[in-house]
Design a protein around this motif. Structure first.
Motif, PDB file in Angstrom:
ATOM      1  N   THR A   1       0.821  -1.214   0.000  1.00  0.00           N
ATOM      2  CA  THR A   1       0.000   0.000   0.000  1.00  0.00           C
ATOM      3  C   THR A   1       0.853   1.261   0.000  1.00  0.00           C
ATOM      4  N   ALA A   2       2.145   1.111   0.204  1.00  0.00           N
ATOM      5  CA  ALA A   2       3.038   2.269   0.277  1.00  0.00           C
ATOM      6  C   ALA A   2       3.343   2.794  -1.127  1.00  0.00           C
ATOM      7  N   SER A   3       3.529   4.088  -1.222  1.00  0.00           N
ATOM      8  CA  SER A   3       3.835   4.715  -2.504  1.00  0.00           C
ATOM      9  C   SER A   3       5.219   4.359  -3.003  1.00  0.00           C
ATOM     10  N   SER A   4       6.107   4.036  -2.092  1.00  0.00           N
ATOM     11  CA  SER A   4       7.522   3.857  -2.418  1.00  0.00           C
ATOM     12  C   SER A   4       8.197   3.096  -1.288  1.00  0.00           C
ATOM     13  N   THR A   5       9.363   2.559  -1.583  1.00  0.00           N
ATOM     14  CA  THR A   5      10.141   1.942  -0.512  1.00  0.00           C
ATOM     15  C   THR A   5      10.601   3.009   0.479  1.00  0.00           C
ATOM     16  N   GLY A   6      10.816   4.223  -0.019  1.00  0.00           N
ATOM     17  CA  GLY A   6      11.163   5.318   0.888  1.00  0.00           C
ATOM     18  C   GLY A   6      10.110   5.533   1.948  1.00  0.00           C
ATOM     19  N   GLU A   7       8.832   5.393   1.586  1.00  0.00           N
ATOM     20  CA  GLU A   7       7.747   5.543   2.557  1.00  0.00           C
ATOM     21  C   GLU A   7       7.808   4.430   3.607  1.00  0.00           C
ATOM     22  N   VAL A   8       8.100   3.198   3.169  1.00  0.00           N
ATOM     23  CA  VAL A   8       8.228   2.077   4.108  1.00  0.00           C
ATOM     24  C   VAL A   8       9.397   2.332   5.057  1.00  0.00           C
ATOM     25  N   LEU A   9      10.482   2.841   4.509  1.00  0.00           N
ATOM     26  CA  LEU A   9      11.669   3.098   5.312  1.00  0.00           C
ATOM     27  C   LEU A   9      11.405   4.159   6.370  1.00  0.00           C
ATOM     28  N   ARG A  10      10.563   5.129   6.051  1.00  0.00           N
ATOM     29  CA  ARG A  10      10.211   6.146   7.064  1.00  0.00           C
ATOM     30  C   ARG A  10       9.545   5.476   8.266  1.00  0.00           C
ATOM     31  N   ASP A  11       8.689   4.487   8.003  1.00  0.00           N
ATOM     32  CA  ASP A  11       8.060   3.770   9.116  1.00  0.00           C
ATOM     33  C   ASP A  11       9.101   3.028   9.951  1.00  0.00           C
ATOM     34  N   VAL A  12      10.106   2.453   9.286  1.00  0.00           N
ATOM     35  CA  VAL A  12      11.179   1.761   9.994  1.00  0.00           C
ATOM     36  C   VAL A  12      11.961   2.754  10.857  1.00  0.00           C
ATOM     37  N   PHE A  13      12.270   3.910  10.312  1.00  0.00           N
ATOM     38  CA  PHE A  13      13.006   4.927  11.070  1.00  0.00           C
ATOM     39  C   PHE A  13      12.220   5.381  12.294  1.00  0.00           C
ATOM     40  N   ARG A  14      10.914   5.526  12.114  1.00  0.00           N
ATOM     41  CA  ARG A  14      10.081   5.944  13.241  1.00  0.00           C
ATOM     42  C   ARG A  14      10.135   4.892  14.352  1.00  0.00           C
ATOM     43  N   GLU A  15      10.098   3.629  13.964  1.00  0.00           N
ATOM     44  CA  GLU A  15      10.170   2.532  14.933  1.00  0.00           C
ATOM     45  C   GLU A  15      11.513   2.525  15.663  1.00  0.00           C
ATOM     46  N   LEU A  16      12.573   2.906  14.946  1.00  0.00           N
ATOM     47  CA  LEU A  16      13.925   2.871  15.511  1.00  0.00           C
ATOM     48  C   LEU A  16      14.297   4.157  16.237  1.00  0.00           C
ATOM     49  N   GLY A  17      13.477   5.195  16.093  1.00  0.00           N
ATOM     50  CA  GLY A  17      13.802   6.474  16.704  1.00  0.00           C
ATOM     51  C   GLY A  17      14.866   7.250  15.954  1.00  0.00           C
ATOM     52  N   VAL A  18      15.007   6.988  14.648  1.00  0.00           N
ATOM     53  CA  VAL A  18      15.966   7.729  13.831  1.00  0.00           C
ATOM     54  C   VAL A  18      15.399   9.113  13.540  1.00  0.00           C
ATOM     55  N   GLY A  19      16.175  10.147  13.800  1.00  0.00           N
ATOM     56  CA  GLY A  19      15.723  11.501  13.543  1.00  0.00           C
ATOM     57  C   GLY A  19      15.842  11.870  12.074  1.00  0.00           C
ATOM     58  N   LEU A  20      14.908  12.699  11.609  1.00  0.00           N
ATOM     59  CA  LEU A  20      14.929  13.140  10.215  1.00  0.00           C
ATOM     60  C   LEU A  20      15.864  14.337  10.068  1.00  0.00           C
ATOM     61  N   THR A  21      17.111  14.083   9.737  1.00  0.00           N
ATOM     62  CA  THR A  21      18.027  15.165   9.396  1.00  0.00           C
ATOM     63  C   THR A  21      17.676  15.669   8.000  1.00  0.00           C
ATOM     64  N   PRO A  22      18.143  16.858   7.615  1.00  0.00           N
ATOM     65  CA  PRO A  22      17.889  17.318   6.244  1.00  0.00           C
ATOM     66  C   PRO A  22      18.392  16.329   5.184  1.00  0.00           C
ATOM     67  N   GLU A  23      19.513  15.670   5.454  1.00  0.00           N
ATOM     68  CA  GLU A  23      20.081  14.735   4.484  1.00  0.00           C
ATOM     69  C   GLU A  23      19.207  13.488   4.328  1.00  0.00           C
ATOM     70  N   ILE A  24      18.727  12.946   5.456  1.00  0.00           N
ATOM     71  CA  ILE A  24      17.841  11.787   5.387  1.00  0.00           C
ATOM     72  C   ILE A  24      16.519  12.178   4.743  1.00  0.00           C
ATOM     73  N   ALA A  25      15.997  13.331   5.127  1.00  0.00           N
ATOM     74  CA  ALA A  25      14.725  13.792   4.580  1.00  0.00           C
ATOM     75  C   ALA A  25      14.804  13.949   3.068  1.00  0.00           C
ATOM     76  N   GLU A  26      15.902  14.505   2.576  1.00  0.00           N
ATOM     77  CA  GLU A  26      16.018  14.714   1.127  1.00  0.00           C
ATOM     78  C   GLU A  26      16.143  13.392   0.379  1.00  0.00           C
ATOM     79  N   ALA A  27      16.884  12.442   0.937  1.00  0.00           N
ATOM     80  CA  ALA A  27      16.999  11.129   0.303  1.00  0.00           C
ATOM     81  C   ALA A  27      15.629  10.447   0.215  1.00  0.00           C
ATOM     82  N   LEU A  28      14.858  10.509   1.295  1.00  0.00           N
ATOM     83  CA  LEU A  28      13.516   9.925   1.287  1.00  0.00           C
ATOM     84  C   LEU A  28      12.599  10.679   0.335  1.00  0.00           C
ATOM     85  N   TYR A  29      12.763  11.981   0.243  1.00  0.00           N
ATOM     86  CA  TYR A  29      11.938  12.782  -0.664  1.00  0.00           C
ATOM     87  C   TYR A  29      12.207  12.388  -2.122  1.00  0.00           C
TER      88      TYR A  29
END
Length: 336
Positions: free
Chosen positions: A131-159
């Motif tokens: 149901t996810a638009s992209s693997t990047g969207e799935v990875l955001r859920d993984v980061f949230r579970e792990l407590g990874v913070g969204l730095t500008p660099e991570i945010a841009e890669a996911l974008y």
């Protein structure tokens, strides 16, 4: 996510927490979702203090439109200590999409994170959210579970992963969740204009010449419902283009008025002794047509509206095959 996918999310997060050394990869001929997810995964795991190596095995050049990404640490060969690292595959619908799938037999643990609905679940741990638009969207859920913070660099890669796999938020996989994620990523520092210029306004001249050849050869079938074109190995050599330059050409075919399916057949510019004679990309413009079902009949796969397969058949035989399958899909029955 379904309950099964939620369990997979917990299992993936636990495996990422429990281990320290990782080998990250994505599929051959990578697109924006592949490279964006790969880079984001490295940055996220680095934030957790993990030892990570990014690899895209092989010698094929990366698509030029992603040259602005921070991929200096990307290796093209497996590290000597690959057998000591947990393997994380991103955006790979099946093991054959990994340039060297034999690596799966060498690593102690394999994790498969993807969003293709026909994923073969080749990992020992799998997180597949169709149901996810992209693997990047799935990875955001993984980061949230792990407590990874969204730095500008991570945010841009996911974008990058998100904007490319949704077709700049125009494909049918552009869900409310995807749009909310886009806003979150921009708020976290993703540079929308930089990504737009890098991906969409840095077109190599050789790519335009390759597009011209595909458009010149385009043919319509089934009253204009199918648009088919092809690229020969000599085309790549004559215009000075590498295989990644063919990325996106099929979208011009899909844009033809009345087209329900677009097909691009190409000869890989560099023949491989163990590689296919042709690679075939399929795109659907209508929700009712599932091109991944057509691709699976030739050993490929993908999404309902974007799929592909490899074939040893001729261009004429491939064209006849996709026409038969299209007709059968419209008739609601399997092709003979």
């Amino acid at each position: 996510m379904s309950s099964q996918e939620t369990n997979d999310l917990a299992a993936v997060a636990e495996a990422l927490r429990a281990h320290d050394r990782f080998l990250l990869t994505t599929h051959e001929n990578p697109d924006g979702d592949a490279l964006g997810s790969l880079l984001a995964a490295k940055l996220g795991l680095d934030q957790l203090g993990k030892d990570t190596v990014m690899v895209l095995h092989g010698d094929a050049p990366l698509p030029g439109e992603y040259a602005f990404m921070a991929l200096d640490e990307l290796r093209r060969r497996w590290p000597d200590d690959a057998a000591e690292r947990v393997f994380l595959a991103l955006d790979c619908a099946n093991e054959s999409r990994i340039a060297d799938p034999e690596i799966l037999g060498r690593v102690p643990l394999s994790i498969n994170v993807d969003h293709h609905h026909d994923n073969s679940r080749f990992g020992q741990i799998n997180l597949i959210d169709s149901t996810a638009s992209s693997t990047g969207e799935v990875l955001r859920d993984v980061f949230r579970e792990l407590g990874v913070g969204l730095t500008p660099e991570i945010a841009e890669a996911l974008y990058i992963a998100l904007v490319t796999d949704t077709g700049r938020f125009q494909y049918t996989n552009t869900t409310p969740k995807a749009l909310r994620l886009a806003a979150e990523l921009v708020e976290a520092g993703a540079d929308v204009h930089r990504v737009f210029q890098g991906v969409y306004e840095t077109v190599q001249f050789a790519k335009l010449k390759l597009l011209a050849r595909a458009l010149e050869r385009a043919q319509v079938y089934e009253g204009g419902a199918i648009v088919v074109s092809y690229l020969l190995r000599t085309d790549f050599a004559e215009v000075g283009a590498a295989e990644p330059y063919s990325e996106g050409i099929i979208d011009s075919l899909r844009a033809v008025e009345g087209a329900e399916m677009a097909v691009l057949i190409r000869e890989p510019p560099r023949p491989r002794t163990d590689g296919p004679l042709h690679r075939v990309s399929l795109r659907a413009s209508v929700d009712e047509l599932d091109v991944s079902a057509i691709a699976r009949k030739s050993g490929g796969g993908g999404h309902r509206q974007a799929a592909g397969f490899s074939s040893e058949a001729s261009i004429e035989e491939i064209t006849d095959f996709v026409r038969r399958e299209f007709q059968a899909a419209h008739a609601g029955q399997p092709a003979a």
